[in-house]
Design a protein around this motif. Sequence first.
Motif, PDB file in Angstrom:
ATOM      1  N   LEU A  35      57.586  73.556 -69.765  1.00  0.00           N
ATOM      2  CA  LEU A  35      57.213  72.360 -68.742  1.00  0.00           C
ATOM      3  C   LEU A  35      56.931  73.019 -67.362  1.00  0.00           C
ATOM      4  N   GLU A  36      56.148  72.496 -66.565  1.00  0.00           N
ATOM      5  CA  GLU A  36      55.887  72.670 -65.349  1.00  0.00           C
ATOM      6  C   GLU A  36      56.522  72.216 -64.352  1.00  0.00           C
ATOM      7  N   ALA A  37      57.058  72.792 -63.452  1.00  0.00           N
ATOM      8  CA  ALA A  37      57.929  72.336 -62.179  1.00  0.00           C
ATOM      9  C   ALA A  37      56.951  71.766 -61.281  1.00  0.00           C
ATOM     10  N   SER A  38      57.196  70.586 -60.511  1.00  0.00           N
ATOM     11  CA  SER A  38      56.526  69.999 -59.640  1.00  0.00           C
ATOM     12  C   SER A  38      56.387  70.921 -58.335  1.00  0.00           C
ATOM     13  N   ASN A  39      55.321  70.900 -57.669  1.00  0.00           N
ATOM     14  CA  ASN A  39      55.291  71.499 -56.300  1.00  0.00           C
ATOM     15  C   ASN A  39      55.264  70.573 -55.183  1.00  0.00           C
ATOM     16  N   VAL A  40      55.878  69.507 -55.570  1.00  0.00           N
ATOM     17  CA  VAL A  40      55.762  68.222 -54.496  1.00  0.00           C
ATOM     18  C   VAL A  40      57.191  67.695 -54.380  1.00  0.00           C
ATOM     19  N   ASP A  41      57.692  67.609 -53.231  1.00  0.00           N
ATOM     20  CA  ASP A  41      59.146  66.907 -53.079  1.00  0.00           C
ATOM     21  C   ASP A  41      58.710  65.449 -52.979  1.00  0.00           C
ATOM     22  N   ALA A  42      58.904  64.883 -53.734  1.00  0.00           N
ATOM     23  CA  ALA A  42      58.718  63.160 -53.696  1.00  0.00           C
ATOM     24  C   ALA A  42      59.305  62.455 -52.634  1.00  0.00           C
ATOM     25  N   THR A  43      60.626  62.833 -52.300  1.00  0.00           N
ATOM     26  CA  THR A  43      61.347  62.281 -51.454  1.00  0.00           C
ATOM     27  C   THR A  43      60.999  62.417 -50.028  1.00  0.00           C
ATOM     28  N   GLN A  44      60.444  63.869 -49.702  1.00  0.00           N
ATOM     29  CA  GLN A  44      59.864  64.114 -48.487  1.00  0.00           C
ATOM     30  C   GLN A  44      58.529  63.617 -48.522  1.00  0.00           C
ATOM     31  N   GLU A  45      57.747  63.497 -49.278  1.00  0.00           N
ATOM     32  CA  GLU A  45      56.211  62.910 -49.359  1.00  0.00           C
ATOM     33  C   GLU A  45      56.577  61.041 -49.021  1.00  0.00           C
ATOM     34  N   MET A  46      57.733  60.512 -49.726  1.00  0.00           N
ATOM     35  CA  MET A  46      57.832  59.141 -49.312  1.00  0.00           C
ATOM     36  C   MET A  46      58.182  58.818 -47.877  1.00  0.00           C
ATOM     37  N   ILE A  47      59.161  59.742 -47.482  1.00  0.00           N
ATOM     38  CA  ILE A  47      59.611  59.820 -45.903  1.00  0.00           C
ATOM     39  C   ILE A  47      58.246  59.858 -45.060  1.00  0.00           C
ATOM     40  N   ALA A  48      57.267  60.859 -45.405  1.00  0.00           N
ATOM     41  CA  ALA A  48      56.123  61.222 -44.572  1.00  0.00           C
ATOM     42  C   ALA A  48      55.167  59.822 -44.544  1.00  0.00           C
ATOM     43  N   LEU A  49      55.011  59.322 -45.765  1.00  0.00           N
ATOM     44  CA  LEU A  49      54.433  57.906 -45.951  1.00  0.00           C
ATOM     45  C   LEU A  49      54.990  57.017 -45.102  1.00  0.00           C
ATOM     46  N   MET A  50      56.280  56.780 -45.232  1.00  0.00           N
ATOM     47  CA  MET A  50      56.706  55.713 -44.449  1.00  0.00           C
ATOM     48  C   MET A  50      56.604  55.897 -42.848  1.00  0.00           C
ATOM     49  N   GLU A  51      56.554  57.336 -42.563  1.00  0.00           N
ATOM     50  CA  GLU A  51      56.436  57.400 -41.049  1.00  0.00           C
ATOM     51  C   GLU A  51      54.883  57.286 -40.655  1.00  0.00           C
ATOM     52  N   THR A  52      54.081  57.426 -41.477  1.00  0.00           N
ATOM     53  CA  THR A  52      52.614  57.251 -41.067  1.00  0.00           C
ATOM     54  C   THR A  52      52.524  55.784 -41.138  1.00  0.00           C
ATOM     55  N   ARG A  54      54.653  53.399 -40.292  1.00  0.00           N
ATOM     56  CA  ARG A  54      55.325  53.030 -39.094  1.00  0.00           C
ATOM     57  C   ARG A  54      54.117  53.100 -37.879  1.00  0.00           C
ATOM     58  N   HIS A  55      53.654  54.519 -37.909  1.00  0.00           N
ATOM     59  CA  HIS A  55      52.959  54.814 -36.890  1.00  0.00           C
ATOM     60  C   HIS A  55      51.862  54.034 -36.609  1.00  0.00           C
ATOM     61  N   PHE A  56      51.045  54.009 -37.924  1.00  0.00           N
ATOM     62  CA  PHE A  56      49.903  52.782 -38.128  1.00  0.00           C
ATOM     63  C   PHE A  56      50.026  51.428 -37.387  1.00  0.00           C
ATOM     64  N   THR A  57      51.276  50.926 -37.959  1.00  0.00           N
ATOM     65  CA  THR A  57      51.603  49.538 -37.438  1.00  0.00           C
ATOM     66  C   THR A  57      51.828  49.601 -36.112  1.00  0.00           C
ATOM     67  N   THR A  58      52.664  50.542 -35.437  1.00  0.00           N
ATOM     68  CA  THR A  58      52.708  50.517 -33.973  1.00  0.00           C
ATOM     69  C   THR A  58      51.491  50.618 -33.291  1.00  0.00           C
ATOM     70  N   THR A  59      50.649  51.610 -33.822  1.00  0.00           N
ATOM     71  CA  THR A  59      49.129  51.476 -33.196  1.00  0.00           C
ATOM     72  C   THR A  59      48.471  50.239 -33.237  1.00  0.00           C
ATOM     73  N   GLN A  60      48.460  49.502 -34.274  1.00  0.00           N
ATOM     74  CA  GLN A  60      47.914  48.342 -34.512  1.00  0.00           C
ATOM     75  C   GLN A  60      48.364  47.170 -33.695  1.00  0.00           C
ATOM     76  N   LYS A  61      49.764  47.137 -33.544  1.00  0.00           N
ATOM     77  CA  LYS A  61      50.329  46.021 -32.524  1.00  0.00           C
ATOM     78  C   LYS A  61      49.774  46.390 -31.026  1.00  0.00           C
ATOM     79  N   PHE A  62      49.862  47.758 -30.764  1.00  0.00           N
ATOM     80  CA  PHE A  62      49.262  48.120 -29.388  1.00  0.00           C
ATOM     81  C   PHE A  62      47.625  47.651 -29.049  1.00  0.00           C
ATOM     82  N   TYR A  63      46.988  47.783 -30.124  1.00  0.00           N
ATOM     83  CA  TYR A  63      45.546  47.444 -29.911  1.00  0.00           C
ATOM     84  C   TYR A  63      45.582  45.834 -29.969  1.00  0.00           C
ATOM     85  N   VAL A  64      46.254  45.059 -30.802  1.00  0.00           N
ATOM     86  CA  VAL A  64      46.203  43.572 -30.733  1.00  0.00           C
ATOM     87  C   VAL A  64      46.681  43.349 -29.238  1.00  0.00           C
ATOM     88  N   ALA A  65      47.665  43.996 -28.716  1.00  0.00           N
ATOM     89  CA  ALA A  65      48.208  43.495 -27.313  1.00  0.00           C
ATOM     90  C   ALA A  65      47.098  43.954 -26.593  1.00  0.00           C
TER      91      ALA A  65
END
Length: 79
Positions: A35-52, A54-65
């Motif tokens: 069996l091959e071990a994963s080279n990706v930490d799923a938790t860290q990637e999910m946290i990074a995805l949520m941060e991205t 949130r940044h996108f949503t904030t930027t979108q709200k800025f442009y709407v305003a």
Amino acid sequence: MNSEDEIYSSERASDPEMQSSAANSTARSVRQGYLEASNVDATQEMIALMETQRHFTTTQKFYVALDSLLKTAISTLGK
């Protein structure tokens, strides 16, 4: 050893060839039956995805305003 451990283990884990290649971290190969071990930490990637997201949503709200502000400025200047 319980059944969960058996799913992720190999009978070949005691193979001397495998142990020697595990000791040498630069030796990389694909072997059948292991069996091959994963080279990706799923938790860290999910946290990074949520941060991205949130940044996108904030930027979108800025442009709407900004769009609303510019619309108000243009209509006020146009009077």
